[in-house]
Design an enzyme around this catalytic site. Structure first.
Site, PDB file in Angstrom:
ATOM      1  N   ASP A   1     -14.400 -10.801  13.697  1.00 53.20           N
ATOM      2  CA  ASP A   1     -14.078 -10.844  12.581  1.00 53.20           C
ATOM      3  C   ASP A   1     -12.705 -10.762  12.570  1.00 53.20           C
ATOM      4  O   ASP A   1     -12.106  -9.634  12.890  1.00 53.20           O
ATOM      5  CB  ASP A   1     -14.605 -10.068  11.256  1.00 53.20           C
ATOM      6  CG  ASP A   1     -16.038 -10.769  10.974  1.00 53.20           C
ATOM      7  OD1 ASP A   1     -15.931 -12.026  11.119  1.00 53.20           O
ATOM      8  OD2 ASP A   1     -17.005  -9.997  10.795  1.00 53.20           O
TER       9      ASP A   1
ATOM     10  N   ASP B   1       3.346   2.445  -5.876  1.00 57.70           N
ATOM     11  CA  ASP B   1       2.259   1.879  -5.428  1.00 57.70           C
ATOM     12  C   ASP B   1       1.820   2.206  -4.375  1.00 57.70           C
ATOM     13  O   ASP B   1       2.341   2.333  -3.206  1.00 57.70           O
ATOM     14  CB  ASP B   1       2.672   0.461  -5.279  1.00 57.70           C
ATOM     15  CG  ASP B   1       1.503  -0.459  -5.070  1.00 57.70           C
ATOM     16  OD1 ASP B   1       0.466   0.073  -4.891  1.00 57.70           O
ATOM     17  OD2 ASP B   1       1.685  -1.583  -5.142  1.00 57.70           O
TER      18      ASP B   1
ATOM     19  N   ARG C   1      -3.190  -8.283 -13.411  1.00 56.42           N
ATOM     20  CA  ARG C   1      -2.888  -8.483 -12.138  1.00 56.42           C
ATOM     21  C   ARG C   1      -1.463  -8.236 -11.704  1.00 56.42           C
ATOM     22  O   ARG C   1      -1.026  -9.186 -11.053  1.00 56.42           O
ATOM     23  CB  ARG C   1      -3.524  -9.865 -12.056  1.00 56.42           C
ATOM     24  CG  ARG C   1      -5.139  -9.993 -12.161  1.00 56.42           C
ATOM     25  CD  ARG C   1      -5.745 -11.364 -12.223  1.00 56.42           C
ATOM     26  NE  ARG C   1      -5.325 -12.045 -11.002  1.00 56.42           N
ATOM     27  CZ  ARG C   1      -5.048 -13.379 -10.910  1.00 56.42           C
ATOM     28  NH1 ARG C   1      -4.933 -13.879 -11.974  1.00 56.42           N
ATOM     29  NH2 ARG C   1      -5.042 -13.979  -9.708  1.00 56.42           N
TER      30      ARG C   1
ATOM     31  N   SER D   1       1.542  -4.978 -11.169  1.00 59.27           N
ATOM     32  CA  SER D   1       2.175  -3.648 -11.205  1.00 59.27           C
ATOM     33  C   SER D   1       3.491  -3.634 -11.348  1.00 59.27           C
ATOM     34  O   SER D   1       4.182  -4.771 -11.133  1.00 59.27           O
ATOM     35  CB  SER D   1       1.572  -3.094 -10.081  1.00 59.27           C
ATOM     36  OG  SER D   1       2.285  -3.486  -9.010  1.00 59.27           O
TER      37      SER D   1
END
Lengths: 675, 194, 599
Positions: A299, A336, A374, A376
Site C-alpha cells: 500500500d 497547527d 474545513r 484553519s
C-alpha cells in the site's frame, strides 16, 4: 520495529532445555525424526551389548556414551529452540489470567462473569484500567489501550468503534474511557490462546519443504544403513569382521545427524525470529511461502510514503510575492500541530528563512480546523488568515466579496492532477494569496530496499487510490517496479489472481475489512494488528507492530529459514567425506596395513580414529546450535551468487572442517589417554 | 488395460517382423552386393581350401613362424569360442604364467626386454595382430629357422606392419597370419621340425 | 600414455560435441511430431503399424496408463524372447543346429535383453541361432532402447508441458523411436561396419584347415582338461578350426546405437568380426554416446533452455574426461607384478601397459576409452576384458555404473537418470538460495523428492544386498575366478552392472549358475522397471504443475556453477554410497598390488 535481541545461550533457557533433552528421548517422540531415531536405536543396541562385556570395554563404553550424547545434543538443540518460545508463552499466559467481565444482558443489565465463560457474540463493557476479557470488536466508544502484553510496545494505541481500528485483543488493558465490545472468539480460541500455542510450538506442523527435506534425509539414512549393513559381509569376505560398536559408529557418522538433529530447531527458530519481529505466522507454510514470494503488493500510504502529505511548494496568486505567501502560510500554521501544518512551517523556514515566531495568545487567536468550516487559520491584529480546501476557501473569500483568480484555479487543478493536494491560503482583506502544494513524501531508504528486492528477484507493486498520473510519479520516485492506481479492493484481488495464474506467489499487507478477501487470496497475507478482526482472520500472519514495511523482513526470514536448512544439509553431507577417511582405514588397517594410505589425517590408532569421528559428529551439533537458531547470514543478492557463497562456506567448508576437527580431537583424546 | 495388452501383442509381432527379420535381411542383401568379401569374413584360401580369415588370429607355435599372442579362445584360437583369460592383475595364476613365458622367451632371446603383448593374452583370443616390438623380438629366431638374414625377415615384417588408420586411429600392428603366409611362400621352411 | 592416445580421446569427444545439437534437434522434432526429412519414407510405415496394432496416435495417456502400456509391452516381448530361445531348434536360420536354451539361462537372457542390460551368461556363437540373434536379441536391442528413449522424452515433457494430466502416448513414442531415431541410422551404420570387415551373412560356420597343426589340451565332455596321473595335461592335435559367422553387423550397430552391448560373439567388440579396425572402433564408440549426448540438447530445446542442455552436457563431458583419464593412466602404467623382463613401456613399436585382455589394434588408449564410454553409458559392450584391468583402471568402469550411468548414459536411461540427480541437486541448491526448489519453472515438492529417493534407493539396495549375500555364501564365492579383493570386485561389478542395466562384466565370475542367473535376472528387472516407474510418476507430477517464471531469485541451471553442483551431487551420492565396498575391493587391491601381493 521492536526487534528484541536475545542471546542464544540464556541460562534459564539452557537449564530447561537440558532437562527437556532427556524427556525427548521417548522413542515415540523420536520416531518423527528418522535420522535421530536411528541414532537412538544404535545407542540402545550398543548399550545392551556393553553389558555383555567383551574386549575393549573402555572404547566401547566411550562410543556408547557419545552415541547417547549425539541424541541428547540433537534433543537439546530442539529444546533450546523451543525454550525462547516457552519463556514467551509463560508471559502470555499471565496476561490470559482469569478476569471478570461485565457482560451486557439483553435486558441492559450488567452481569459479572469469568472471562472464560464468554462466548462469541456476547457484549461486554470495559472501562479504564480493566483488562479486555477476550478478543472482540468495539461496537461503541473509543479508548486508548495498552497492548504491551502482546506487542511489547509500551505506547498506548487508540481503538475505536467503526472503521479499521476496531479490533481489540483479550489480555490487553484499557487505559482511558469506556468501550462496548462484541466478543468474537470462544474460550480457548482467542488470539492469545493461538499465540501461546504458536510460540510454544505446540501446533507446529511440518512445512512442505521440511517434509520434502525429511524424505531426502530419511532416504539418505536408508542408503547409509544399507552401505553399513552390507559392509559386514564384505568385511567377513576380506577376513576382517567388525564389532557392532564400530559399525554403529560408522553408521551414525554417515547418516546426516547434523541436519537431522537441527532440522526442527531451525524450523522453530524461524518462527521464533518472526515473533521477535512481532509477526505472528499462523502456519509455518506461510513463512516458507514468504521466502518464495515473487510479487510484493505494498500500500502506498504508510508503507511507501510517510502517510502524511507535506508542503512542498508555495504558488502565489497574481500580485502576491512568494515571501508574502510564505509568511501568511506560516502564520496560519504556527499553532497547527497536524503534520501538514508543521510541514508548512518547516517549508517556509527552509525556503524563505522565516523563523517560527512566538505569538502569545493575547495577540493571536488561532482557529483550529473544524469539520464545518474545513479551514484553519489565525486572527492577528485584525488580520484574518485562513487556509483550507479549495471549495472552503472559495466560499470564505466570496463571503468577503473577493473573487477567485483564474490562475489560482489553474494551479489548483494542476496540483490535483499531479497527485498533490492543494491548500489555498487567503487573507480576509486581500483575498486569495496563493496555494500550498501538499505532496506525498516517500520514506527514506525505500529505493534501496526495492533495489534489494529486485536483486533477489522480487517485484514490488504499489497499490494506491490515487489517479494513475500521481501514482506513476510516486512509483517512479520510490523505485517500485509497478503500480496499481485508483485501486479498488476488487482490482487488488484481480491483480493477485493474475499474478498467481502466472505461477507467482504474492504477498501483501492489509488492515481493512475490505482487504480481507485479498489477504485470504494472497499467498502471504500480513494483517495489521490494528486492523479489523476480518482482516486478521483472512491473513496468515499478523503484524503486532502494524508496520506494513515489515513484509520485507518477513520475506527475508522466510528465505533465511530455507537457506539454513539447505546450508546445514550440504554441510552435513559434505562432512561424510572426512569421516570415511577416518573410519574406513581404522576398520581395516589391522588386517591390511596398506589401507593406512587412506588414513590421510594420520590419526593415532584405530580406536582413537573411530572415537574422534563419533565425538566430532556429536559436538558439531552443539557447535551449530547458534547458527541453527540465528539462521545463516542473509544478504540480498541474486540466487547464483548466493548459492556460490553458500556452497563455498557450507559445501567446501563442510568437507574441510571435519578433517581439522577430527584430527584435533584425535590429538586431544590420545594426549589425555582416552584412546 | 485390455486394449493395451492386445496392442502389446500385436506391436511385438509387427515390430519383430520389421526390425528382427526384414531389417537384418535387407542389410545382409545389400552387404553381400557391395562388400562381399568383408561380409563373409575375408577368408583366405590356399589350394581351394579355406585356411583362415585375414582378420582372425591363428595359433603359430613352430619356431619358424612368428608366434601369435596367447589366446584363451576355447583351447586356444578357437574361432567358434572367443574369449579372454579374465585373470585379474593380482592373480597368482597370471603372474606365474607370465613368469614361465618370460623365462622361456628370455632363453630364446637373452638380454632383450620382452614386449608385453607377447606374454599377455588378447581380449578376443583371436587377435590377428602382434605389436611391431613383438615381431622384432621374434625376428632372430624366425630368420635362424628359415635360414635367411634378419634383414630379409625384417623387410617382410615392415611390409606387413599396418600403421594407424588415417594416421592417428588405433595402434601400429603386424598381421601374423599374413606375415607367416608370405614367409611360407617366399622362404619356405626346409623341413618341418615336428 | 601418448600424445596420440590423448588426441584420439579428444577427437572422440569433439565428434560427440559435434553430433549433440543436430541429434538433439532431430529428436525434439521427432517427439514433438514436427516434420523431418525422413517423413516421406517413414510416415507410411508408421501409419501402417498403427493400423495393424490398433493404436490411436492422437490418444494421450496419463503417466499411469503410459506405465501400464510400457510394462505390458516389455512383458509380452520378454515372454516371446524366452519362448524363442527355448524353441530355436525348431525355428529357421539355425545352420549350426544349436539346441534350445536351458530355462534358467533363457530367463536370465530374456530379462537381460528386455531391460537393455544385455548381460550374457552364454557365448553367442555356441548358444544362439541366427534367428534368435536377429529376431530375438537384436530386436530387443531396438525396442528396449526405444523404451528408454520414450521414458526420457516423457520426463522432458513433464518439465516442458504445463498443467496437463497426460504425458504422451507410449505406442507412438515407441514407434517413432524405432523408426526415426534407431532404424535409419542402423542401416547406414551397419553397412559402414561391413566395409571395415564386420561380417554379415547367414551361412553356416566355416571350417579352416590350419596352416600349422595346433597342440591343445585334451578336454573331457565337460570341457575340463584331461590330465595324466602325474599332473601333466594330455595333449591333442588340432588340424582344423571352425570360424563362427552370422548376421553380425546389423546387430553390432544397434548394440552400440541403442547402448545395449550384447555381443554377437562371446568376446563382444573385442572380436575381430565385431570390431575389426580402429575406424570400426571409433564408429561404435561414437554410436554409444550419440543419442545420449543428443538428448541433452533435446532437453534444452524442449524446455526452452538450450543452455541448460549444454550445462548438463558439460557436467557429463567433465565426468567422462576424468574417468577416461584415470583408466588410461592406470592401464598405461601396466602391472607392477609382472616379472622385470617384461617391457611394459610405451614406445613407437608397442603401446605397452597392461595388455592382458586387450587387443593390439586398439592398444591401451582405445581400450581405456572404450571401457569408460561403455560404462558411462549403459552399453556394456567391451573391447577388452575389464576383469584383467589394473585395480584402479577397473574401478573406473565400476564407479561409472555405480553413479547410475549418467555420464551421457544409456539411450534415454542416461537422461532420466541424470534428471534424478538434477532434481536432488536443484532441491538442495533451491533451499540454499532460500526458495522452494524449482527446476525449469517446476516446483520440486515432497512427492517428487520421494520418488527421486526411491530411484536412488533401489540401486544400492539390489547391488549391495545381493553382493553382500554373494560375498559370504558358498554359492556366491565359488564362482569367483580371481581370489582376494579382486573377487569382491567381480561380485560387486556383476550386480552393479546388472542393476545399472549395463551388461559388461568382470567376466571371470562364473554367473551361469542358479544363484547368479536368478539373482541377476531379478536385479536387472528391478534395476530397470523399479526405476522407470517412479521416474514416470515424477514426470506425471511435473506435467501437472504450474510453471513458475524464473527471476533473479531463482537459481540458474545454465551456469558453470550448476555444472559444478551437478557433478558434486553425482559424485557425492555415488561415492558415499559405495565407498566402503570399493575400499575393500579395488582400492584395497590397488594398495596390495603396489605392495607386491598376489592372490
Amino acid at each position: 520495529m521492536a526487534t528484541k535481541k536475545t542471546a542464544v545461550w540464556e541460562w534459564k533457557i539452557v537449564k530447561r532445555a537440558v532437562w527437556d533433552a532427556f524427556l525427548k528421548l521417548n522413542p515415540r517422540k523420536m520416531m518423527g525424526n528418522p535420522v535421530m531415531f536411528v541414532v537412538e536405536v544404535g545407542s540402545v543396541i550398543t548399550t545392551a551389548l556393553l553389558f555383555r562385556g567383551g574386549a575393549a570395554f573402555k572404547f566401547n563404553l566411550q562410543i556408547t556414551l557419545w552415541l547417547w550424547f549425539t541424541v541428547l545434543f540433537a534433543n537439546f538443540a530442539e529444546a533450546m529452540a523451543e525454550g525462547r518460545g516457552k519463556a514467551q508463552a509463560d508471559t502470555l499466559r499471565k496476561a490470559r489470567s482469569e478476569t471478570l467481565a461485565n457482560r451486557l444482558l439483553d435486558s441492559g443489565q450488567i452481569e459479572k462473569i469469568p472471562s472464560s465463560k464468554l462466548r462469541a457474540g456476547d457484549l461486554v463493557l470495559v472501562s479504564a484500567c480493566e483488562f479486555i476479557p477476550s478478543d472482540g470488536e468495539i461496537v461503541e466508544g473509543v479508548a486508548s489501550v495498552d497492548e504491551s502484553a502482546i506487542t511489547g510496545e509500551s505506547a498506548p494505541v487508540i481503538r475505536e468503534a467503526g472503521g479499521d481500528r476496531s479490533a481489540v485483543t483479550g489480555g490487553t488493558r484499557v487505559l482511558s474511557d469506556q468501550i462496548k465490545v462484541k466478543i468474537t472468539s470462544n474460550p480457548g480460541e482467542s488470539f492469545l490462546d493461538r499465540m501461546i500455542a504458536l510460540v510454544e510450538g505446540a501446533e507446529r506442523q511440518k512445512t512442505p519443504n521440511e517434509i520434502a527435506l525429511n524424505i531426502l534425509l530419511a532416504g539418505l539414512t536408508i542408503i547409509f544403513l544399507l552401505a553399513v549393513i552390507t559392509l559386514q559381509p564384505f568385511a567377513i569376505y576380506s577376513g576382517s569382521p567388525q564389532t557392532v560398536f564400530v559399525l554403529v559408529s560408522l553408521l551414525v557418522c554417515l547418516i546426516p545427524t547434523t541436519i537431522g538433529g537441527l532440522l526442527s530447531a531451525i524450523g522453530i527458530a524461524g518462527m521464533d525470529r518472526l515473533i521477535q519481529h512481532n509477526v505472528l505466522a499462523m502456519s509455518g507454510r506461510a513463512v516458507e511461502a514468504a521466502g518464495d514470494v515473487n510479487t510484493l503488493l505494498l500500500d502506498k500510504t504508510g508503507t511507501i510514503t510517510l502517510g502524511n502529505r507535506q508542503a512542498s511548494r508555495f504558488i502565489t496568486a497574481p500580485g502576491i510575492t512568494e515571501a508574502e505567501l510564505a509568511d501568511a502560510a506560516q502564520l496560519s500554521s504556527l499553532a497547527d500541530e497536524t503534520p501538514e501544518g508543521r510541514s508548512i512551517v518547516v517549508l517556509a523556514k527552509e525556503k524563505y528563512g522565516l523563523r517560527g515566531r512566538e505569538l502569545s495568545s493575547h495577540e493571536a487567536q488561532f482557529v483550529p480546523f473544524s469539520a464545518q468550516t474545513r479551514m484553519s487559520g489565525v486572527n492577528l491584529d485584525g488580520f484574518e488568515i485562513r487556509k483550507g480546501a479549495v471549495d472552503a476557501i472559495q466560499k470564505y473569500v466570496s463571503l468577503n466579496g473577493r473573487g477567485f483568480a483564474e490562475q489560482v484555479q489553474e494551479h489548483v487543478d494542476q496540483i490535483a492532477r499531479s497527485g498533490g493536494t492543494p491548500l489555498v491560503v487567503a487573507e480576509r482583506g486581500r483575498g486569495v494569496l496563493g496555494v500550498i502544494e501538499l505532496k506525498d513524501v516517500v520514506k527514506g531508504g525505500m529505493r534501496e530496499r526495492f533495489d534489494q528486492l529486485r536483486a533477489i528477484g522480487i517485484r514490488t507493486v504499489m497499490i494506491t487510490g490515487d489517479n494513475p498520473l500521481t501514482a506513476a510519479a510516486i512509483a517512479r520516485e520510490a523505485g517500485v517496479d509497478d503500480f496499481l492506481a485508483q485501486a479498488t479492493p476488487r482490482d487488488k484481488m484481480d491483480l493477485i489472481k493474475r499474478e498467481q495464474a502466472g505461477g507467482k506467489l504474492v504477498a501483501m499487507t492489509g488492515d481493512g475489512t475490505n482487504d480481507a478477501p485479498a489477504l485470504a487470496q494472497a499467498d502471504v497475507g500480513v494483517a495489521m494488528n490494528t486492523g479489523t478482526q476480518a482482516a486478521k482472520e483472512a491473513g496468515n500472519m499478523v503484524d503486532l507492530d502494524s508496520n506494513p514495511t515489515k513484509l520485507i523482513e518477513v520475506v527475508k526470514i522466510g528465505k533465511q529459514l530455507l537457506m539454513t536448512r539447505g546450508a546445514l544439509t550440504t554441510f552435513s553431507i559434505s562432512n561424510d567425506v572426512a569421516k570415511y577417511f577416518a573410519i574406513i582405514p581404522a576398520m581395516f588397517a589391522g588386517t591390511f596395513p596398506v589401507l593406512n594410505a587412506l588414513n590421510i589425517m594420520r590419526l593415532q590408532t584405530s580406536q582413537s580414529a573411530v572415537l574422534s569421528a563419533v565425538i566430532f559428529n556429536a559436538l558439531i551439533i552443539i557447535a551449530l546450535i547458534p547458527l541453527a537458531l540465528r539462521g545463516v547470514k542473509y544478504r540480498p543478492m541474486p540466487a547464483a551468487e548466493l548459492l556460490r557463497r553458500n556452497l563455498l562456506i557450507y559445501g567446501v567448508g563442510g568437507i574441510i572442517v571435519p578433517f581439522l576437527g577430527i584430527k584435533l580431537i584425535d590429538m586431544l583424546i590420545t594426549r589425555i589417554g582416552l584412546a | 488395460m485390455k486394449k493395451n495388452l492386445v496392442t502389446a501383442v500385436l506391436m511385438t509381432i509387427a515390430t519383430t517382423i520389421l526390425l528382427g527379420i526384414v531389417y537384418p535381411l535387407v542389410v545382409t542383401g545389400i552387404a553381400r552386393v557391395i562388400f562381399p568379401d568383408e561380409a563373409n569374413g575375408q577368408l583366405v584360401q590356399r589350394n581351394e581350401r579355406i585356411i583362415g580369415s585375414r582378420i582372425l588370429g591363428q595359433a603359430f607355435t613352430g619356431p619358424g613362424y612368428f608366434h601369435s599372442r596367447r589366446s584363451a579362445a576355447g583351447n586356444g584360437y578357437d574361432a567358434a569360442n572367443s574369449g579372454g583369460t579374465n585373470l585379474g592383475p593380482t592373480n597368482q595364476k597370471l603372474i606365474e604364467r607370465v613368469r614361465e613365458d618370460t623365462a622361456s622367451l628370455q632363453a630364446e632371446n637373452p638380454g632383450r626386454p620382452i614386449p608385453v603383448d607377447l606374454v599377455t593374452a588378447s581380449a578376443s583370443g583371436l587377435d590377428p595382430h602382434i605389436s611391431p616390438a613383438t615381431a622384432e623380438f621374434q625376428i632372430p629366431r624366425v630368420a635362424r629357422e628359415r635360414g635367411i638374414t634378419e634383414e630379409q625377415t625384417r623387410q617382410l615384417v615392415v611390409k606387413h606392419t599396418v600403421g594407424r588408420q588415417f594416421g592417428f586411429l588405433g595402434e601400429r600392428r603386424v598381421n601374423v597370419l599374413e606375415l607367416n603366409l608370405e614367409l611360407d611362400s617366399n622362404y619356405p621352411l626346409k623341413e618341418t621340425k615336428r | 600414455m601418448t600424445a596420440n592416445g590423448w588426441f584420439q580421446i579428444a577427437f572422440f569427444l569433439l565428434l560427440i560435441l559435434a553430433v549433440t545439437k543436430p541429434m538433439g534437434v532431430f529428436m525434439a522434432r521427432v517427439f514433438n511430431r514436427e516434420k523431418t526429412f525422413m517423413d516421406p519414407a517413414l510416415r507410411p510405415i508408421e501409419r501402417l503399424l498403427y493400423r495393424v496394432t490398433g493404436v490411436d496416435e492422437n490418444h494421450e495417456m496419463r503417466w499411469t496408463e503410459y506405465a501400464v502400456a510400457m510394462l505390458l509391452f516389455s512383458a509380452v516381448s520378454m515372454l516371446v524372447l524366452y519362448l524363442m530361445q527355448r524353441a530355436q531348434a525348431f525355428l529357421p536360420f539355425n545352420p549350426q543346429k544349436l539346441a534350445g536354451v536351458a530355462p534358467a539361462l533363457a530367463f536370465n537372457t530374456a530379462a537381460s535383453f528386455t531391460t537393455n542390460t544385455n548381460w550374457q551368461n552364454y557365448s553367442g556363437e555356441t548358444t544362439m541361432s541366427y534367428f534368435t540373434q536377429m529376431a530375438g536379441l537384436a530386436y530387443h536391442n531396438f525396442v528396449s532402447a526405444a523404451v528408454g528413449i520414450a521414458v526420457a522424452i516423457v520426463f522432458i515433457r513433464g518439465l516442458a508441458w504445463r498443467e496437463v494430466e497426460t504425458i504422451g502416448n507410449f505406442w507412438v513414442d515407441l514407434v517413432r523411436s524405432c523408426l526415426w531415431v534407431l532404424l535409419p541410422f542402423c542401416i547406414v551404420g551397419a553397412l559402414a561396419l561391413v566395409s571395415q570387415g564386420v561380417v554379415q551373412n547367414l551361412k553356416p560356420y566355416d571350417t579352416v584347415k590350419l596352416i600349422e597343426p595346433q597342440q591343445v589340451q585334451k578336454a573331457d565332455a565337460n570341457g575340463k582338461p584331461v590330465v595324466r596321473p602325474d599332473g601333466k595335461p594330455v595333449m591333442d592335435k588340432v588340424t582344423a578350426r571352425t570360424i563362427a559367422q552370422g548376421p553380425v553387423a546389423s546387430q553390432e550397430i544397434i548394440k552400440e546405437w541403442g547402448t545395449n552391448g550384447g555381443g554377437f560373439f562371446n568376446a563382444n567388440s573385442a572380436h575381430p568380426f565385431e570390431n575389426p579396425t580402429p575406424l570400426s572402433n571409433l564408429i561404435e564408440l561414437f554410436c554409444i554416446f550419440a543419442i545420449s549426448a543428443g538428448l541433452t540438447y533435446t532437453l534444452g530445446r524442449m524446455t526452452g533452455s538450450p543452455r541448460h542442455g549444454w550445462a548438463v552436457w558439460a557436467a557429463m563431458a567433465i565426468l567422462f574426461f576424468v574417468g577416461v583419464s584415470v583408466t588410461y593412466w592406470a592401464e598405461a602404467r601396466g602391472n607392477p607384478l609382472l616379472p622385470g623382463g617384461v617391457d611394459q613401456r610405451v614406445s613407437a613399436a608397442q603401446s605397452g601397459g597392461n595388455m592382458e585382455g586387450k587387443e593390439i589394434r586398439f592398444g591401451i588408449a582405445n581400450t581405456a576409452l572404450w571401457a569408460t564410454v561403455t560404462t558411462d553409458a549403459s552399453c556394456g559392450a567391451i573391447n577388452g576384458w575389464h576383469d584383467s584391468f589394473t585395480p584402479l583402471g577397473g574401478m573406473v568402469p565400476l564407479v561409472n555404473i555405480m553413479l547410475s550411468e549418467v555420464i551421457f548414459g544409456g539411450v534415454g536411461a542416461g537422461m532420466y537418470g541424470v534428471l534424478i540427480y538434477i532434481v536432488l541437486a536443484v532441491f538442495i541448491a533451491g533451499l540454499m538460495v532460500g526458495r522452494t526448489p524449482e527446476y525449469l519453472g517446476k516446483k520440486i515438492e515432497a512427492y517428487d523428492v520421494k520418488m527421486a529417493m526411491l530411484v536412488v534407493l533401489v540401486f544400492p539396495l539390489v547391488i549391495l544386498g545381493f553382493s553382500a549375500i554373494s560375498a559370504v555364501k558358498g554359492f556366491g564365492t565359488s564362482s569367483i575366478l580371481n581370489p582376494g579383493p579382486h573377487g569382491l570386485s567381480e561380485i560387486l561389478y556383476s550386480f552393479t552392472s546388472q542393476a545399472g542395466n549395463n551388461g559388461s562384466a568382470f567376466a571371470g565370475l562364473n554367473t551361469n549358475t542358479l544363484w547368479y542367473n536368478t539373482a541377476g535376472g531379478i536385479t536387472m528387472l528391478v534395476g530397470r522397471f523399479l526405476m522407470i516407474l517412479p521416474m514416470l510418476a515424477i514426470a506425471g507430477s511435473l506435467a501437472r504443475k504450474k510453471y513458475v517464471p524464473a527471476s533473479r531469485g531463482t537459481f540458474p541451471v545454465t551456469t558453470p556453477l550448476f555444472t559444478a553442483l551437478l557433478i558434486g551431487v553425482i559424485l557425492i551420492v555415488g561415492a558415499l554410497t559405495f565407498f566402503p565396498a570399493l575400499s575393500l575391493g579395488p582400492i584395497l587391491e590397488h594398495l596390495l598390488m603396489a605392495a607386491g601381493k598376489t592372490f
